[in-house]
Enzyme design. Structure first.
Site, PDB file in Angstrom:
ATOM      1  N   TYR A 197     -12.600  -2.935  12.079  1.00  9.13           N
ATOM      2  CA  TYR A 197     -11.286  -2.281  11.960  1.00  9.13           C
ATOM      3  C   TYR A 197     -10.465  -2.555  13.221  1.00  9.13           C
ATOM      4  CZ  TYR A 197      -7.736   1.351  11.210  1.00  9.13           C
ATOM      5  OH  TYR A 197      -6.546   2.029  11.036  1.00  9.13           O
ATOM      6  N   THR A 251       0.176   5.786  -1.812  1.00  7.19           N
ATOM      7  CA  THR A 251      -0.373   7.016  -1.231  1.00  7.19           C
ATOM      8  C   THR A 251      -0.113   7.015   0.278  1.00  7.19           C
ATOM      9  OG1 THR A 251      -2.391   8.366  -1.064  1.00  7.19           O
ATOM     10  CG2 THR A 251      -2.684   6.003  -0.850  1.00  7.19           C
ATOM     11  N   SER A 257      -2.804   0.333  14.759  1.00  4.61           N
ATOM     12  CA  SER A 257      -3.469   1.593  15.069  1.00  4.61           C
ATOM     13  C   SER A 257      -3.870   1.629  16.536  1.00  4.61           C
ATOM     14  CB  SER A 257      -4.730   1.739  14.217  1.00  4.61           C
ATOM     15  OG  SER A 257      -5.513   2.818  14.690  1.00  4.61           O
ATOM     16  N   ILE A 289       0.780   7.143   4.177  1.00  4.21           N
ATOM     17  CA  ILE A 289       1.943   6.808   5.009  1.00  4.21           C
ATOM     18  C   ILE A 289       2.917   5.910   4.240  1.00  4.21           C
ATOM     19  CG2 ILE A 289       2.626   5.558   7.112  1.00  4.21           C
ATOM     20  CD1 ILE A 289      -0.192   6.406   8.261  1.00  4.21           C
ATOM     21  N   GLY A 290       2.379   4.962   3.479  1.00  7.52           N
ATOM     22  CA  GLY A 290       3.227   4.032   2.728  1.00  7.52           C
ATOM     23  C   GLY A 290       4.089   4.758   1.707  1.00  7.52           C
ATOM     24  N   GLY A 306       0.823  -1.217   0.000  1.00  7.78           N
ATOM     25  CA  GLY A 306       0.000   0.000   0.000  1.00  7.78           C
ATOM     26  C   GLY A 306       0.849   1.256   0.000  1.00  7.78           C
ATOM     27  N   ALA A 307       1.832   1.304  -0.922  1.00  7.55           N
ATOM     28  CA  ALA A 307       2.782   2.426  -0.925  1.00  7.55           C
ATOM     29  C   ALA A 307       2.458   3.474  -1.995  1.00  7.55           C
ATOM     30  CB  ALA A 307       4.201   1.893  -1.122  1.00  7.55           C
TER      31      ALA A 307
HETATM   32  N1  NAP Z   1      -4.228   7.722   8.694  1.00  2.00           N
HETATM   33  C1  NAP Z   1      -4.347   7.475   9.997  1.00  2.00           C
HETATM   34  O1  NAP Z   1      -4.768   8.342  10.776  1.00  2.00           O
HETATM   35  C2  NAP Z   1      -3.980   6.121  10.546  1.00  2.00           C
HETATM   36  C3  NAP Z   1      -4.073   5.932  11.932  1.00  2.00           C
HETATM   37  C4  NAP Z   1      -3.744   4.674  12.452  1.00  2.00           C
HETATM   38  C5  NAP Z   1      -3.318   3.662  11.615  1.00  2.00           C
HETATM   39  N2  NAP Z   1      -3.243   3.882  10.265  1.00  2.00           N
HETATM   40  C6  NAP Z   1      -2.806   2.755   9.417  1.00  2.00           C
HETATM   41  O2  NAP Z   1      -1.817   3.191   8.508  1.00  2.00           O
HETATM   42  C7  NAP Z   1      -1.798   2.358   7.356  1.00  2.00           C
HETATM   43  C8  NAP Z   1      -1.696   3.204   6.095  1.00  2.00           C
HETATM   44  O3  NAP Z   1      -2.886   3.950   5.966  1.00  2.00           O
HETATM   45  P1  NAP Z   1      -2.958   5.435   5.400  1.00  2.00           P
HETATM   46  O4  NAP Z   1      -3.433   6.287   6.507  1.00  2.00           O
HETATM   47  O5  NAP Z   1      -1.727   5.801   4.675  1.00  2.00           O
HETATM   48  O6  NAP Z   1      -4.206   5.257   4.412  1.00  2.00           O
HETATM   49  P2  NAP Z   1      -4.352   5.433   2.818  1.00  2.00           P
HETATM   50  O7  NAP Z   1      -3.851   6.755   2.403  1.00  2.00           O
HETATM   51  O8  NAP Z   1      -5.778   5.091   2.542  1.00  2.00           O
HETATM   52  O9  NAP Z   1      -3.389   4.300   2.242  1.00  2.00           O
HETATM   53  C9  NAP Z   1      -3.730   2.950   2.358  1.00  2.00           C
HETATM   54  C10 NAP Z   1      -2.978   2.155   1.340  1.00  2.00           C
HETATM   55  O10 NAP Z   1      -3.369   0.782   1.457  1.00  2.00           O
HETATM   56  C11 NAP Z   1      -3.703   0.305   0.163  1.00  2.00           C
HETATM   57  N3  NAP Z   1      -4.643  -0.803   0.199  1.00  2.00           N
HETATM   58  C12 NAP Z   1      -5.874  -0.852   0.751  1.00  2.00           C
HETATM   59  N4  NAP Z   1      -6.432  -2.047   0.536  1.00  2.00           N
HETATM   60  C13 NAP Z   1      -5.544  -2.773  -0.185  1.00  2.00           C
HETATM   61  C14 NAP Z   1      -5.543  -4.080  -0.733  1.00  2.00           C
HETATM   62  N5  NAP Z   1      -6.599  -4.884  -0.634  1.00  2.00           N
HETATM   63  N6  NAP Z   1      -4.449  -4.506  -1.405  1.00  2.00           N
HETATM   64  C15 NAP Z   1      -3.380  -3.697  -1.551  1.00  2.00           C
HETATM   65  N7  NAP Z   1      -3.323  -2.443  -1.078  1.00  2.00           N
HETATM   66  C16 NAP Z   1      -4.403  -1.994  -0.396  1.00  2.00           C
HETATM   67  C17 NAP Z   1      -4.300   1.511  -0.535  1.00  2.00           C
HETATM   68  O11 NAP Z   1      -4.308   1.271  -1.937  1.00  2.00           O
HETATM   69  P3  NAP Z   1      -5.383   1.991  -2.926  1.00  2.00           P
HETATM   70  O12 NAP Z   1      -4.854   3.355  -3.144  1.00  2.00           O
HETATM   71  O13 NAP Z   1      -5.357   1.121  -4.131  1.00  2.00           O
HETATM   72  O14 NAP Z   1      -6.691   1.967  -2.200  1.00  2.00           O
HETATM   73  C18 NAP Z   1      -3.306   2.566  -0.095  1.00  2.00           C
HETATM   74  O15 NAP Z   1      -2.139   2.494  -0.865  1.00  2.00           O
HETATM   75  C19 NAP Z   1      -3.074   1.501   7.439  1.00  2.00           C
HETATM   76  O16 NAP Z   1      -2.736   0.197   7.841  1.00  2.00           O
HETATM   77  C20 NAP Z   1      -3.898   2.194   8.519  1.00  2.00           C
HETATM   78  O17 NAP Z   1      -4.743   1.286   9.205  1.00  2.00           O
HETATM   79  C21 NAP Z   1      -3.546   5.092   9.718  1.00  2.00           C
END
Ligand code: NAP
Length: 330
Positions: A189, A26, A164, A28-29, A23-24
């Site tokens: 979640y 967009t 999380s 955090i990734g 998931g890189a």
């Molecule tokens: N943002 C926060 O406040 C927060 C807080 C606590 C924990 N987290 C954790 O941080 C991590 C990264 O999240 P983020 O905040 O950066 O969210 P994000 O911007 O929505 O990024 C999530 C990434 O995961 C990918 N993804 C989702 N489902 C997938 C699948 N089935 N197969 C492959 N890739 C998939 C998305 O791809 P697409 O672009 O194709 O959908 C996207 O690249 C997550 O595990 C989240 O639970 C985030």
């Protein structure tokens, strides 16, 4: 309100290291990938949306540096590659693992970052609840399949599971992991994010018991971060929740660069090189909720996950890994 953003202070370089980040494309990734690229790593973006992944690579190549970077960073850049991975398809997880195992000479760091939050109730093609599979099951299988390659790349290997703080609301519903009887978007979640921490704990334990050294495992909370994670809020919280999160809350939450810091800390910092199986927040060890500290629950979740994935748990971890690898070959 977020007033504190701890930055990873490590200047460690990753020259000649291979890193896989799920998931890189967009959020955090993507910022984690940008950081590792600056440190000289070969960074593999394992993503389901190829167009977004190509755009992310273009953006990282065009803008590798941050304004805050010191001179030390501004030396040799790494290399970027894209692999297709949809965690909601176990077939895709196996295919991605197979390609990584055959094409890459080593894997030193695996960042299980991809995730979705509070999606509406839906099943994957494998029959699992969406958040359970994308956040926990898919990463569990991917990790097991890549472990033999990491073993041959050790020492100095790390597996980082992005969990999380929402895990505090979580419970493992062993009798109804898919939450068919009473689905709740936050409930699902929180269960998946609690599973990330328990998986980290049990994997560290299994590696230690099997005498496999040189692979450390970490889980973490990245903070509340402005990313695309809130894409389902309008549908599963209330209409307007996405706007509230992105616009009203904007000044109080972290940027993606800030949100990537604890992941980077766990992946590269020499200070945590002797730690494994622990949970981090703001670049330091933190105590998760009591269920996440329960050894028996970690073991039970491990066995239950194996059953869900039709993997036969074995008391000998090395034999178990061989069996999982054989399944991939056949
Ligand atoms: N943002 C926060 O406040 C927060 C807080 C606590 C924990 N987290 C954790 O941080 C991590 C990264 O999240 P983020 O905040 O950066 O969210 P994000 O911007 O929505 O990024 C999530 C990434 O995961 C990918 N993804 C989702 N489902 C997938 C699948 N089935 N197969 C492959 N890739 C998939 C998305 O791809 P697409 O672009 O194709 O959908 C996207 O690249 C997550 O595990 C989240 O639970 C985030």
């Amino acid at each position: 309100m977020w007033t504190y953003h701890k930055l990873c202070s490590s200047n460690a370089r990753l020259d000649n290291k291979v890193v896989v980040i799920t998931g890189a494309n967009t959020g955090i990734g993507k910022e984690t990938a940008r950081d590792f690229y600056r440190r000289g790593a070969r960074v593999i973006l394992a993503c389901r949306n190829m167009e977004k992944a190509r755009n992310a690579v273009k953006d990282i190549k065009n803008n590798p540096f941050l304004s805050t970077d010191n001179e030390q960073y501004k030396s040799q850049l790494g290399d970027l590659a894209i692999y297709s991975l949809d965690l909601c398809s176990l077939k895709s997880v196996r295919e991605c693992a197979k390609k990584l195992l055959t094409s890459e000479s080593a894997i030193h760091i695996l960042v299980n970052n991809a995730g979705i939050m509070m999606s509406p109730h839906k099943k994957t093609e494998d029959g699992f609840e969406l958040q359970l599979q994308s956040n926990h099951l898919g990463h569990f299988l991917l990790t097991l399949l890549l472990l033999p390659k990491m073993q041959s790349s050790a020492p100095g290997c790390r597996i980082v599971n992005v969990s999380s703080l929402a895990h505090v609301f979580g419970k493992i519903h062993f009798n109804d992991m898919n939450l068919d009887r009473s689905y709740g978007a936050l409930k699902a979640y929180a269960q998946s994010k609690l599973a990330n921490i328990l998986f980290t704990k049990e994997l560290a334990h299994q590696l230690k018991e099997a005498g496999i050294n040189g692979i450390n495992v970490y889980s973490l909370h990245p903070g509340v971060v402005r990313t695309e994670l809130g894409r389902y809020y309008n549908r599963t919280i209330i209409p307007g929740a996405t706007f509230f999160y992105y616009h009203i809350m904007r000044p109080f939450i972290k940027s993606s660069v800030q949100g990537a810091q604890t992941t980077i800390h766990c992946a590269v910092d020499k200070k945590v090189a002797n730690e494994t199986g622990l949970y981090y927040s703001e670049c330091r060890v933190t105590r998760p909720q009591w269920r996440a500290r329960d050894d028996q629950m970690a073991k039970d979740l491990w066995d239950h996950t194996c059953r869900l994935l039709h993997l036969e748990p074995d008391t000998n971890f090395s034999t178990f890994l061989q069996t999982v690898s054989h399944q991939l070959a056949n």
